[in-house]
Design a protein around this motif. Sequence first.
Motif, PDB file in Angstrom:
ATOM      1  N   HIS A   1      -8.619  -0.151   8.054  1.00 22.22           N
ATOM      2  CA  HIS A   1      -9.110  -1.259   7.241  1.00 22.22           C
ATOM      3  C   HIS A   1      -8.026  -1.639   6.251  1.00 22.22           C
ATOM      4  N   PHE A   2      -8.273  -2.742   5.500  1.00 17.80           N
ATOM      5  CA  PHE A   2      -7.293  -3.144   4.493  1.00 17.80           C
ATOM      6  C   PHE A   2      -7.748  -2.781   3.079  1.00 17.80           C
ATOM      7  N   PHE A   3      -8.925  -2.143   2.958  1.00 16.91           N
ATOM      8  CA  PHE A   3      -9.347  -1.598   1.671  1.00 16.91           C
ATOM      9  C   PHE A   3     -10.341  -0.469   1.927  1.00 16.91           C
ATOM     10  N   CYS A   4     -10.672   0.254   0.871  1.00 18.28           N
ATOM     11  CA  CYS A   4     -11.562   1.415   0.996  1.00 18.28           C
ATOM     12  C   CYS A   4     -13.018   0.957   0.975  1.00 18.28           C
ATOM     13  N   ASP A   5     -13.588   0.814   2.143  1.00 20.45           N
ATOM     14  CA  ASP A   5     -14.973   0.399   2.280  1.00 20.45           C
ATOM     15  C   ASP A   5     -15.788   1.554   2.854  1.00 20.45           C
ATOM     16  N   ILE A   6     -17.095   1.469   2.750  1.00 18.52           N
ATOM     17  CA  ILE A   6     -17.964   2.577   3.169  1.00 18.52           C
ATOM     18  C   ILE A   6     -17.876   2.885   4.662  1.00 18.52           C
ATOM     19  N   PRO A   7     -18.080   1.902   5.570  1.00 21.34           N
ATOM     20  CA  PRO A   7     -18.091   2.224   7.005  1.00 21.34           C
ATOM     21  C   PRO A   7     -16.823   2.907   7.520  1.00 21.34           C
ATOM     22  N   PRO A   8     -15.597   2.402   7.225  1.00 21.89           N
ATOM     23  CA  PRO A   8     -14.408   3.073   7.763  1.00 21.89           C
ATOM     24  C   PRO A   8     -14.198   4.478   7.210  1.00 21.89           C
ATOM     25  N   LEU A   9     -14.609   4.720   5.974  1.00 24.37           N
ATOM     26  CA  LEU A   9     -14.461   6.065   5.409  1.00 24.37           C
ATOM     27  C   LEU A   9     -15.471   7.039   6.010  1.00 24.37           C
TER      28      LEU A   9
ATOM     29  N   SER B   1     -10.367  -9.523  -6.689  1.00 20.68           N
ATOM     30  CA  SER B   1      -9.255  -8.799  -7.330  1.00 20.68           C
ATOM     31  C   SER B   1      -9.337  -7.287  -7.119  1.00 20.68           C
ATOM     32  N   SER B   2     -10.495  -6.795  -6.708  1.00 21.10           N
ATOM     33  CA  SER B   2     -10.628  -5.354  -6.465  1.00 21.10           C
ATOM     34  C   SER B   2      -9.952  -4.920  -5.166  1.00 21.10           C
ATOM     35  N   THR B   3      -9.642  -5.880  -4.288  1.00 21.24           N
ATOM     36  CA  THR B   3      -9.048  -5.526  -2.994  1.00 21.24           C
ATOM     37  C   THR B   3      -7.752  -6.267  -2.682  1.00 21.24           C
ATOM     38  N   VAL B   4      -7.692  -7.550  -3.009  1.00 25.99           N
ATOM     39  CA  VAL B   4      -6.574  -8.378  -2.544  1.00 25.99           C
ATOM     40  C   VAL B   4      -5.224  -7.992  -3.148  1.00 25.99           C
ATOM     41  N   PRO B   5      -5.078  -7.745  -4.466  1.00 26.13           N
ATOM     42  CA  PRO B   5      -3.762  -7.367  -4.992  1.00 26.13           C
ATOM     43  C   PRO B   5      -3.171  -6.129  -4.311  1.00 26.13           C
ATOM     44  N   LYS B   6      -3.994  -5.124  -4.043  1.00 26.86           N
ATOM     45  CA  LYS B   6      -3.516  -3.935  -3.340  1.00 26.86           C
ATOM     46  C   LYS B   6      -3.096  -4.288  -1.920  1.00 26.86           C
ATOM     47  N   MET B   7      -3.862  -5.142  -1.264  1.00 32.90           N
ATOM     48  CA  MET B   7      -3.522  -5.585   0.080  1.00 32.90           C
ATOM     49  C   MET B   7      -2.183  -6.316   0.082  1.00 32.90           C
ATOM     50  N   LEU B   8      -1.977  -7.207  -0.878  1.00 29.98           N
ATOM     51  CA  LEU B   8      -0.722  -7.947  -0.968  1.00 29.98           C
ATOM     52  C   LEU B   8       0.454  -7.007  -1.213  1.00 29.98           C
ATOM     53  N   TRP B   9       0.265  -6.021  -2.092  1.00 27.28           N
ATOM     54  CA  TRP B   9       1.326  -5.051  -2.360  1.00 27.28           C
ATOM     55  C   TRP B   9       1.665  -4.250  -1.105  1.00 27.28           C
ATOM     56  N   ASN B  10       0.656  -3.851  -0.368  1.00 21.44           N
ATOM     57  CA  ASN B  10       0.891  -3.111   0.878  1.00 21.44           C
ATOM     58  C   ASN B  10       1.697  -3.940   1.870  1.00 21.44           C
ATOM     59  N   LEU B  11       1.388  -5.240   1.950  1.00 20.21           N
ATOM     60  CA  LEU B  11       2.079  -6.115   2.889  1.00 20.21           C
ATOM     61  C   LEU B  11       3.535  -6.359   2.495  1.00 20.21           C
TER      62      LEU B  11
ATOM     63  N   GLY C   1      -4.471  -1.686   7.388  1.00 16.63           N
ATOM     64  CA  GLY C   1      -4.461  -3.140   7.240  1.00 16.63           C
ATOM     65  C   GLY C   1      -4.918  -3.874   8.483  1.00 16.63           C
ATOM     66  N   LEU C   2      -4.577  -5.158   8.545  1.00 13.74           N
ATOM     67  CA  LEU C   2      -5.021  -6.017   9.635  1.00 13.74           C
ATOM     68  C   LEU C   2      -4.028  -6.085  10.781  1.00 13.74           C
ATOM     69  N   SER C   3      -2.765  -5.762  10.515  1.00 13.92           N
ATOM     70  CA  SER C   3      -1.747  -5.851  11.562  1.00 13.92           C
ATOM     71  C   SER C   3      -0.547  -4.972  11.213  1.00 13.92           C
ATOM     72  N   SER C   4       0.107  -4.443  12.249  1.00 11.33           N
ATOM     73  CA  SER C   4       1.339  -3.661  12.076  1.00 11.33           C
ATOM     74  C   SER C   4       2.566  -4.453  12.509  1.00 11.33           C
ATOM     75  N   ASP C   5       2.354  -5.692  12.985  1.00 13.69           N
ATOM     76  CA  ASP C   5       3.452  -6.556  13.410  1.00 13.69           C
ATOM     77  C   ASP C   5       4.111  -7.178  12.179  1.00 13.69           C
ATOM     78  N   PRO C   6       5.430  -6.939  11.953  1.00 13.77           N
ATOM     79  CA  PRO C   6       6.116  -7.479  10.763  1.00 13.77           C
ATOM     80  C   PRO C   6       6.000  -8.994  10.636  1.00 13.77           C
ATOM     81  N   ALA C   7       6.103  -9.712  11.763  1.00 14.53           N
ATOM     82  CA  ALA C   7       6.005 -11.176  11.716  1.00 14.53           C
ATOM     83  C   ALA C   7       4.610 -11.608  11.267  1.00 14.53           C
ATOM     84  N   GLN C   8       3.586 -10.938  11.781  1.00 14.67           N
ATOM     85  CA  GLN C   8       2.218 -11.255  11.388  1.00 14.67           C
ATOM     86  C   GLN C   8       1.961 -10.885   9.933  1.00 14.67           C
TER      87      GLN C   8
END
Length: 311
Positions: free
Chosen positions: A178-186, A77-87, A18-25
């Motif tokens: 990253h916060f979703f499965c994209d080509i460059p980070p994989l 919708s292909s990325t954000v719902p999963k991101m929200l669930w992770n957060l 994701g974008l941050s590991s800080d709970p407050a963020q």
Amino acid sequence: MSRMKVNHTVVTEFILLGLSSDPAQQILLFSLVLLTYLLTLVGNLAIMTLICVDRCLQTPMYFLLGNLSFIEICYTSSTVPKMLWNLVSGDRTISFTGCALQMYFFVTLGGTECVLLSAMAYDRYAAICHPLRYTVLMSQPTCKGLLTVSWTVGNFNSIINTALVFSLDFCNSNQIQHFFCDIPPLLHLSCSDTRLSKLVTFTVSGCGITMSFFLTLLSYIFIIFTVLKIRTSQGRIKAFSTCASHLTVVSIFYGTIIFTYLTPSSSHSTELEQLVSVLYAIITPLLNPLIYSFRNKDVQSALRRLFGTNT
């Protein structure tokens, strides 16, 4: 989770850091991303609804715009719902298959939007450069054909890239920066030799992006020459105003996509990659209905007719 194969650990699921590991963020991120996502859904659904119910908006331009709004809803919708669930849950895992599917849908929708924006540029070219032949150049079969080509190119690009990336070996590390499965980070994460994969990705995606960008640019070159021939400044301003929103959307979209997929990964940091990804994966789908539609006089008139107001 992992399984053993030929004396090394093969990844069967990934962890999206994701974008941050800080709970407050994370709480702040969740609130902002959720609000942005809901506004994106409302804005794009409103555009689609208006185009369906108002006869004045049932033209080639708005047919393409309605499909753009549909793509934007699916895209985010292909990325954000999963991101929200992770957060909200703290569970950042995604299965190997889930990661592949997320990449497939995200790349498909991004590629489709890329070509569709070129089709919308062609629509503006037909309207400004050949107004008397507009209904012929942008007939219903032509519009459907442009839409079919957009989805075909998007799917073709995605199938090749997704198959290529997930045919690589992922050993030991399963943490995606990253916060979703994209080509460059994989590609960064793979323990295989990725030189061929990067070359094919650059070639396939590059051809699609470059060709779409070239066609869009060509349309606007013809538009500029035509507009400059208009004798009155008021006429030139009116003609350019019909293209301003599309140019804004194109600039944001192509700028971020080219940065992510067509520039060397070594030339920018992971943090910058993530920031740009937020722009094209989350912010742009929100901005499109605002930039392209709600400032449009036709859409404003349709809203007034829908709500029965004359002001």
